[in-house]
Every structure is written in structure tokens, then in C-alpha cells.
Design an enzyme around this catalytic site. Structure first.
Site, mmCIF file in Angstrom:
data_model
loop_
_atom_site.group_PDB
_atom_site.id
_atom_site.type_symbol
_atom_site.label_atom_id
_atom_site.label_comp_id
_atom_site.label_asym_id
_atom_site.label_seq_id
_atom_site.Cartn_x
_atom_site.Cartn_y
_atom_site.Cartn_z
ATOM 1 N N ARG A 78 -2.160 35.680 -29.285
ATOM 2 C CA ARG A 78 -0.791 35.307 -29.230
ATOM 3 C C ARG A 78 0.320 36.232 -29.688
ATOM 4 O O ARG A 78 1.548 36.387 -28.942
ATOM 5 C CB ARG A 78 -0.723 33.972 -29.938
ATOM 6 C CG ARG A 78 -1.171 32.874 -29.418
ATOM 7 C CD ARG A 78 -1.836 32.152 -30.723
ATOM 8 N NE ARG A 78 -3.011 32.600 -31.213
ATOM 9 C CZ ARG A 78 -4.320 32.383 -30.117
ATOM 10 N NH1 ARG A 78 -4.277 31.420 -29.160
ATOM 11 N NH2 ARG A 78 -5.445 33.093 -30.644
ATOM 12 N N THR A 79 0.212 36.888 -30.787
ATOM 13 C CA THR A 79 1.186 37.773 -31.533
ATOM 14 C C THR A 79 1.689 38.809 -30.329
ATOM 15 O O THR A 79 2.638 39.141 -30.182
ATOM 16 C CB THR A 79 0.804 38.378 -32.811
ATOM 17 O OG1 THR A 79 0.254 36.933 -33.663
ATOM 18 C CG2 THR A 79 1.660 39.089 -33.571
ATOM 19 N N LYS A 108 -9.666 59.951 -33.678
ATOM 20 C CA LYS A 108 -9.948 61.427 -34.116
ATOM 21 C C LYS A 108 -9.705 61.625 -35.447
ATOM 22 O O LYS A 108 -9.764 62.863 -35.855
ATOM 23 C CB LYS A 108 -9.060 62.339 -33.108
ATOM 24 C CG LYS A 108 -9.119 61.863 -31.529
ATOM 25 C CD LYS A 108 -8.398 62.653 -30.561
ATOM 26 C CE LYS A 108 -8.489 62.186 -29.224
ATOM 27 N NZ LYS A 108 -7.285 62.820 -28.481
ATOM 28 N N ARG A 129 0.158 45.758 -35.930
ATOM 29 C CA ARG A 129 -0.819 45.081 -36.593
ATOM 30 C C ARG A 129 -2.060 45.934 -37.187
ATOM 31 O O ARG A 129 -2.354 46.685 -36.533
ATOM 32 C CB ARG A 129 -1.379 44.024 -35.889
ATOM 33 C CG ARG A 129 -2.568 43.337 -36.321
ATOM 34 C CD ARG A 129 -3.065 41.962 -35.733
ATOM 35 N NE ARG A 129 -2.240 40.964 -35.912
ATOM 36 C CZ ARG A 129 -2.348 39.797 -35.421
ATOM 37 N NH1 ARG A 129 -3.513 39.480 -34.987
ATOM 38 N NH2 ARG A 129 -1.513 38.946 -35.644
ATOM 39 N N HIS A 157 2.342 38.010 -42.631
ATOM 40 C CA HIS A 157 2.309 37.990 -41.145
ATOM 41 C C HIS A 157 3.874 37.391 -40.806
ATOM 42 O O HIS A 157 4.052 36.009 -40.500
ATOM 43 C CB HIS A 157 1.232 37.087 -40.520
ATOM 44 C CG HIS A 157 1.283 37.092 -39.232
ATOM 45 N ND1 HIS A 157 2.264 37.736 -38.222
ATOM 46 C CD2 HIS A 157 0.260 36.703 -38.307
ATOM 47 C CE1 HIS A 157 1.723 37.714 -36.871
ATOM 48 N NE2 HIS A 157 0.645 37.133 -36.875
#
Ligand code: NCD
Length: 328
Positions: A78-79, A108, A129, A157
Site C-alpha cells: 500500500r505505502t 555491495k 522505507r 510511519h
């Protein structure tokens, strides 16, 4: 315009200035969106008005010629997709990587800071995120463009809490004096932490935290409530929620547990089903940031009080309103 912000994050000073700061100035001072604590009531009201207008249409092409980079080091449906949809609807473009911990140079050994420095040169806004609390703050300290915290481990959030609060307003017709039962994984749930902080901006919030002891709400949030003079209840079961306005259910976050038995016991403890719905007030709503696993039975979905899919839909309008502020 490029926002050059280095070093300490520009959060608390202006938040304390309160209603004296006009909305336009607040927006100027919001180059990065890291915490729900950055918002105040006039700014929220402005955003929600814009979200209403943008969902009614037409949508101004406020992001035409701008690029949003989505950098997701943790899974998201969703986000990420609602941010991308919002940017595209505003006429902007999107670049990015999901599973950034394996699909970016992170694999890496590149640091988050170096990645963000690069991406700052490729985009006008970054949505990040990450699985570590505080990662968004670290990234913002080196970002030359506005950076939005789309979840930093168990931290915050903030944009989810914006759409949660917007949904409460739309569903109930008010935000003041609502009684919200925060249920589920309150220890790891970043959405609960952010939403609680936003509710403190409204009159007489009533809060009940419902969770088994192992995932109960933390002392940091309790101290913020105490400092704000808000009384709250802490309980372990769903038994006495008949009179609440909002049941905010959340997933027990398996990925943040190290002890499997502890996780299973917590998951078994709180489940919303048809029996629970029969006891709940007919004017209450059930919210959930989603994804839902076992904590809400699918038999509840058809109940008009089950507002979680409407809530997820509101994410696009609220994120359009936020992006419009950040990039235009
Ligand atoms: C939540 C999250 O990622 O914090 N979901 C979301 O963003 N809509 C909740 C969760 O993962 O359980």
C-alpha cells in the site's frame, strides 16, 4: 526549489511555535517528513482539505516535471503503490527500487547515506522505507531534496498516521473526543506510535491500548501521554471495548520477533471476529493499516463498520496532498 538541509533535523523548534506560524510558513519548514510530531492541527486541517479537494477532482498537475524516488528496504504494498499512484496522478514521474537491500548497491556494502546522496541528484522527493529505527533521520541529514519517512523499523510511519486520522474524520465526522482502542502489536507497530502522536493534537482524545504484555505500548508513548495530561487505559483483552469509537487493529509483526513461541502466543491473543462485532457499538469503525493476517477474520469484511479497505484507499488522496506541498 532545492531544499538544502544538513545536520540536525529542523523539527522541534517550529513545531513549538504553534498557531502563530501561518500554514504557508509551516509548509516551507517541512522539507522532510520524518515524524508525526512535526505536524500541528492547522497543518493537518490544511492537508485534509486538500485531500478532500484532490479526491473530488480535478487534480492539478502540481508535480509535472518532478520525479519521486521510492527507496524501499522493507516490503510494502500500500505505502509504495499509493505514493507512486499519488505522484503519477499529480503529473509527476516515479523511479525507485523495492527490496532495496538486495536490488540496490546496499548489497555491495554501500551505506544508506551514500545511496541517498546519489538519489538526491536524481529526484525531487525521496520516499524511504527502512528496517532500522532512525534510518529516515540519517538519510534526511544528507538529502538535498525532501525525504519522506515511509516507515523506519519500529520507529514511525507518519504518512500512514495522516491517512488514519483522515479516515477517522471521514468515517465519524469528527476527530475531537474520539475514543480509540489501539490493538495488536503496540511495541513494534510504528503506525500506532505515529497515530497516537497526532491524536494528541485534538481535544480530549481517549485512548485504550489493548495488547498482550509482550507487545504492549512502550514507556516513551506513555510518557508523552502523561506529559500531555491525557489519561489512558492499558488492557490485555478485547473484552470491554463496547463503547469505543475506533478499533485500530494491527498485525503482530513476526519479522521483529526473535522468539517464535512469544510471537505465536501474541498472535493468538487478539482476534476480531463476528462475535466481537456483535458486541461493538453500531457507530464504531474498525481500522487497520494492513496487511491483515489472522487478527481480523475475513467474515468481518462485509460489515459496514469494517473501514480498513476504505482507509487504504484514502492513502492516495492524503499522499497527493502531501506531495503537492513538498514538490510544488
Ligand atoms: C504497516 C507498516 O508497514 O508499518 N503497514 C502499512 O504501511 N500500511 C503495518 C504492518 O506492516 O503491519
Amino acid at each position: 526549489m532545492r531544499h538544502r538541509v544538513r545536520g540536525p533535523l529542523p523539527l522541534p523548534e517550529w513545531a513549538r511555535e504553534g498557531a502563530m506560524v501561518p500554514v504557508a510558513d509551516r509548509i516551507q519548514r517541512l522539507p522532510h517528513v520524518l515524524s508525526a510530531a512535526q505536524f500541528d492541527r492547522p497543518l493537518l486541517e490544511h492537508l485534509f482539505e486538500r485531500a478532500d479537494a484532490l479526491s473530488a477532482g480535478p487534480v492539478p498537475q502540481a508535480a509535472a516535471g518532478k520525479i519521486m524516488a521510492s527507496l524501499f528496504y522493507e516490503p510494502s504494498t500500500r505505502t509504495r503503490l499509493s505514493f507512486e499512484s499519488a505522484m503519477l496522478r499529480l503529473g509527476g514521474s516515479v523511479i525507485g527500487t523495492e527490496a532495496a537491500h538486495i536490488f540496490s548497491s546496499s548489497i555491495k556494502g554501500e551505506t544508506l547515506e551514500d545511496t541517498v546522496r546519489m538519489v538526491s541528484a536524481y529526484a525531487d522527493v525521496i520516499v524511504l522505507r527502512h528496517d532500522q529505527e532512525g534510518a529516515a533521520g540519517r538519510a534526511a541529514a544528507v538529502a538535498d531534496v525532501p525525504l519522506v519517512n515511509a516507515g523506519d523499523g519500529p520507529g514511525e510511519h507518519p504518512t500512514q498516521s495522516l491517512l488514519d486520522l483522515y479516515t477517522i474524520g471521514k468515517e465519524l465526522g469528527r476527530i475531537d473526543s474520539v475514543h480509540v482502542a489501539m490493538c495488536g502489536d503496540l511495541r513494534h507497530g510504528r503506525t500506532v506510535r505515529s497515530l497516537t502522536r497526532l491524536l494528541l493534537l485534538f481535544d480530549q482524545p481517549r485512548l485504550t491500548f489493548v495488547a498482550p504484555a509482550v507487545v504492549q505500548i512502550g514507556d516513551d508513548i506513555k510518557s508523552e501521554l502523561d506529559a500531555a495530561g491525557i489519561t489512558y487505559c492499558v488492557v490485555n483483552t478485547l473484552d470491554d471495548l463496547e463503547s469505543v469509537d475506533v478499533v485500530y487493529q494491527t498485525r503482530i509483526q513476526k519479522e521483529r520477533f526473535t522468539d517464535a513461541a512469544e510471537f505465536l502466543a501474541a498472535q493468538a491473543a487478539l482476534r476480531i471476529d463476528a462475535t466481537f462485532m456483535r458486541r461493538l457499538s453500531k457507530n464504531a469503525v474498525i481500522l487497520h493499516p494492513l496487511p491483515r493476517v489472522a487478527e481480523i477474520a475475513t467474515e468481518v469484511d462485509a460489515d459496514p463498520r469494517a473501514a480498513y479497505f476504505r482507509q487504504a484507499g484514502n492513502g492516495v488522496a492524503v499522499r497527493m496532498a502531501l506531495l503537492e506541498m513538498l514538490v510544488s
